[in-house]
Design a protein around this motif. Sequence first.
Motif, short mmCIF file in Angstrom:
data_model
loop_
_atom_site.label_atom_id
_atom_site.label_comp_id
_atom_site.label_asym_id
_atom_site.label_seq_id
_atom_site.Cartn_x
_atom_site.Cartn_y
_atom_site.Cartn_z
N ALA A 148 0.84 -1.17 -0.07
CA ALA A 148 0.03 0.03 0.05
C ALA A 148 0.90 1.29 0.04
O ALA A 148 0.44 2.33 -0.61
CB ALA A 148 -0.94 0.07 1.31
N TYR A 149 2.17 1.19 0.66
CA TYR A 149 2.91 2.14 0.70
C TYR A 149 3.76 2.37 -0.69
O TYR A 149 3.74 3.65 -1.15
CB TYR A 149 3.78 2.01 1.92
CG TYR A 149 5.05 2.90 1.69
CD1 TYR A 149 4.84 4.37 2.24
CD2 TYR A 149 6.34 2.70 1.54
CE1 TYR A 149 5.76 5.40 2.20
CE2 TYR A 149 7.46 3.84 1.62
CZ TYR A 149 7.29 4.83 1.91
OH TYR A 149 8.05 5.87 1.96
N LYS A 150 4.08 1.48 -1.40
CA LYS A 150 5.16 1.48 -2.40
C LYS A 150 4.05 1.80 -3.65
O LYS A 150 4.83 2.51 -4.50
CB LYS A 150 5.77 0.24 -2.63
CG LYS A 150 6.98 -0.14 -1.31
CD LYS A 150 7.93 0.68 -2.14
CE LYS A 150 8.83 0.49 -0.84
NZ LYS A 150 10.03 1.49 -0.98
N ALA A 151 2.93 1.08 -3.74
CA ALA A 151 2.17 1.31 -4.93
C ALA A 151 0.92 2.27 -4.69
O ALA A 151 -0.08 1.71 -3.96
CB ALA A 151 1.43 0.06 -5.48
N ARG A 152 1.13 3.59 -4.99
CA ARG A 152 0.15 4.67 -4.56
C ARG A 152 -1.19 4.19 -4.82
O ARG A 152 -2.24 4.24 -4.08
CB ARG A 152 0.36 5.86 -5.21
CG ARG A 152 1.65 6.42 -4.60
CD ARG A 152 1.40 7.36 -3.24
NE ARG A 152 2.57 6.91 -1.87
CZ ARG A 152 3.52 8.12 -2.02
NH1 ARG A 152 3.26 9.18 -2.83
NH2 ARG A 152 4.54 7.87 -1.20
N TRP A 153 -1.54 3.58 -6.30
CA TRP A 153 -2.77 3.30 -6.72
C TRP A 153 -3.39 1.99 -5.91
O TRP A 153 -4.59 1.87 -5.73
CB TRP A 153 -2.75 2.99 -7.97
CG TRP A 153 -1.81 2.00 -8.57
CD1 TRP A 153 -0.64 1.63 -8.82
CD2 TRP A 153 -2.24 0.36 -8.67
NE1 TRP A 153 -0.15 0.56 -9.00
CE2 TRP A 153 -1.22 -0.29 -9.04
CE3 TRP A 153 -3.77 -0.15 -8.75
CZ2 TRP A 153 -1.33 -1.66 -9.42
CZ3 TRP A 153 -3.66 -1.47 -9.07
CH2 TRP A 153 -2.53 -2.19 -9.26
N LEU A 154 -2.70 1.31 -4.99
CA LEU A 154 -3.23 0.31 -4.40
C LEU A 154 -3.63 0.76 -3.02
O LEU A 154 -4.44 -0.05 -2.00
CB LEU A 154 -2.33 -0.89 -4.09
CG LEU A 154 -2.18 -1.87 -5.47
CD1 LEU A 154 -1.04 -2.79 -5.33
CD2 LEU A 154 -3.56 -2.49 -5.79
N THR A 155 -3.05 1.96 -2.28
CA THR A 155 -3.48 2.30 -1.10
C THR A 155 -4.91 2.35 -0.62
O THR A 155 -5.27 1.68 0.35
CB THR A 155 -2.63 3.93 -0.67
OG1 THR A 155 -1.26 3.65 -1.36
CG2 THR A 155 -2.63 3.98 0.69
N ALA A 156 -5.54 3.14 -1.69
CA ALA A 156 -6.95 3.30 -1.03
C ALA A 156 -7.78 1.64 -1.21
O ALA A 156 -8.50 1.73 -0.38
CB ALA A 156 -7.55 4.15 -2.10
N PRO A 157 -7.53 1.17 -2.21
CA PRO A 157 -8.37 -0.17 -2.19
C PRO A 157 -7.94 -1.03 -1.15
O PRO A 157 -8.88 -1.76 -0.45
CB PRO A 157 -7.90 -0.93 -3.53
CG PRO A 157 -7.59 0.29 -4.52
CD PRO A 157 -7.05 1.24 -3.59
N ILE A 158 -6.57 -1.13 -0.70
CA ILE A 158 -6.10 -2.22 0.34
C ILE A 158 -6.95 -1.53 1.72
O ILE A 158 -7.24 -2.16 2.43
CB ILE A 158 -4.62 -1.98 0.62
CG1 ILE A 158 -4.08 -2.78 -0.75
CG2 ILE A 158 -4.18 -2.50 1.85
CD1 ILE A 158 -2.54 -2.88 -0.83
N LEU A 159 -6.87 -0.27 1.87
CA LEU A 159 -7.22 0.25 3.11
C LEU A 159 -8.83 -0.02 3.19
O LEU A 159 -9.72 -0.25 4.08
CB LEU A 159 -6.94 1.74 3.32
CG LEU A 159 -5.52 2.13 3.84
CD1 LEU A 159 -5.38 3.50 3.94
CD2 LEU A 159 -5.37 1.16 5.05
#
Lengths: 230, 227
Positions: free
Chosen positions: A59-70
Motif C-alpha cells: 500500500a505504501y509502495k504502490a500509490r494506486w493500491l493504497t485506497a483499495p487495500i485500506l
Amino acid sequence: MSFPVAGHALAANSDPWFTWSYVRNNADALGAAFTEHVTLTALTMLFAALLAVPLGVLAYKARWLTAPILALSGVLYTVPSLALFALLAPFLGLTMTTVLVGLVMYALLIIVRGTLTGLRQVPEEVRDAARGMGYGGMRMLTRIELPLAMPSILTGLRIAAVSTVALVTVGAVLGKGGLGGLILSGFRNNLYKPQILTATVLCVALALVCDVLLAWAGRLLTPWTKGARA
Amino acid sequence: MSDTLEQALNWINDPLNWTNPNGVIDRLIEHLWLSALAVLLGCLIAWPLGVWMGHRGRGGGLTVMVSNVSRAIPTLALLSLLPLTALGFGAPSVVPALAVFAIPPLLATAYTGVRECDPAARDAARGMGLSGAQVLWRVELPLAVPQMAAGFRTASVQVVATATLAALVNGGGLGVIISQGFGLGMSVGGGQILAGGVLVAGLALLIEGLLAVLEKLLTPRALNNRA
C-alpha cells in the motif's frame, strides 16, 4: 438455541463470584480452554502479520493500491465478528480454521494501518541520505525503511494482539472459542458465576501478558529508541 | 456448499421470516433500539467528561488508558457478567455492556477535539474578553465538532456490530437469527446462519455509510476542508 429464560429465577442463585474449589475441580478444562485460546491467538497473529505487513508495504509502495487495500481491510473490520463467522462457517465448517480466518481478517486492518503509518513517517532526509549512500529498492526497504517503521508496526501488532485475545471468545459459537467457550457454557448452564468470572479474568490477563510481551520484544528490536523514550 | 447458498436465499426470500413475530423486522428494531440507547448512554458519560478534560488540558493519559483497557475486555464476558449483577436480564444489562465499548472513541475524540483546537483562536477569544465557559461554548466546542462527529461514527458502528453478540446471552437483536441457526446445526440451519450473517454485515456497513454522509453534512462548512 432458544433455551428457556429461567434467568430471573436463577439470577438470585447464591453462587459466589469466585471459588478456589471451582478452579481446583476444573483445572483440566481451564487448562485446555486456555491452551486453545493461546494457540488461536498465536496462529492468528502469525498469519495476520505475515499477510498484513507485506500488504502495508504494498500500500505504501504502490500509490494506486493504497485506497483499495485500506478500503477492503476497512470493510472486513466493520463486519461484526459473529457475522464474519456466520458467513464463513457454512463453507469452512465448525472448525478452528473458520475462527482463524475470521480473526485474521479482523486483525488485518490494524496491522496494515500501523505498517503504512510507520513507513510514511520515515523522514525524507533519512531516505535521501540512504540513497546517497547507495541504498535502493529492496535494501532500502529492509535496512532503512522497515526498521524505522518498526515502532509503529509493533504498536499495530500490540493493538491487534489484545483485540484478538478478546475476540477469540466469540469463536465459542463455533465451539472453538478457548476461554469464551467456558464463558458461554457458564452462562447457559445455570449462570455459573465462578466459571464465567474465572474465564474472563484469565482472558483479560492473557491480553495484558501479550501486550507486555510485545512491548518488551519491541524494545529489544528497536534498541535505538531507548534514549528517545527516556 | 451451493445447497447452503440456496437455503440462505430461500430464507431471505421468505416474507414470513421478515414479518413473523421475532422475525427480521422485529429483531432489527430491537437491535437498533439497543444500539441507540447504548450510544446515547456512552455520549452522556463520555462527552461531558472528555470536553471538560480537554478544556482543562488534563487527563490525556486517562483517555488512552480507557481505550487500552476496554480493548482487553471481551464483549462476550461483559454481556455474560452484567446480567448476573443487580442490573438483571435484557436491555438493562445489555445497554451498559455495549456502552462500555462506545465510551473510548467518544471520550478520546471529545478530549483531543477540544484540546487541539487552534490556540490562536483560543487566545483571540480570551483577548476579546470571553470567560472560560464562553471560550469553551463558543470557540472550543464548535471547533471540536468534526472530531467528535468522527468519534460518534466510530462508536456507533462499533456498538451496532457488538450488539450482535447480545443474542448469545438472550439479549435479543439481529444476532438471534445467527445464534438460532447455529442452534439448529449446520445441515439444517446453515442457510439461516448465512442469511443472518449477510443481514448483520449489511446493517453494519449501511450504518457506517449513512453516518459518514451525516458526518459530512453536519460538519460546519468552514471546517470541512480541514477535517
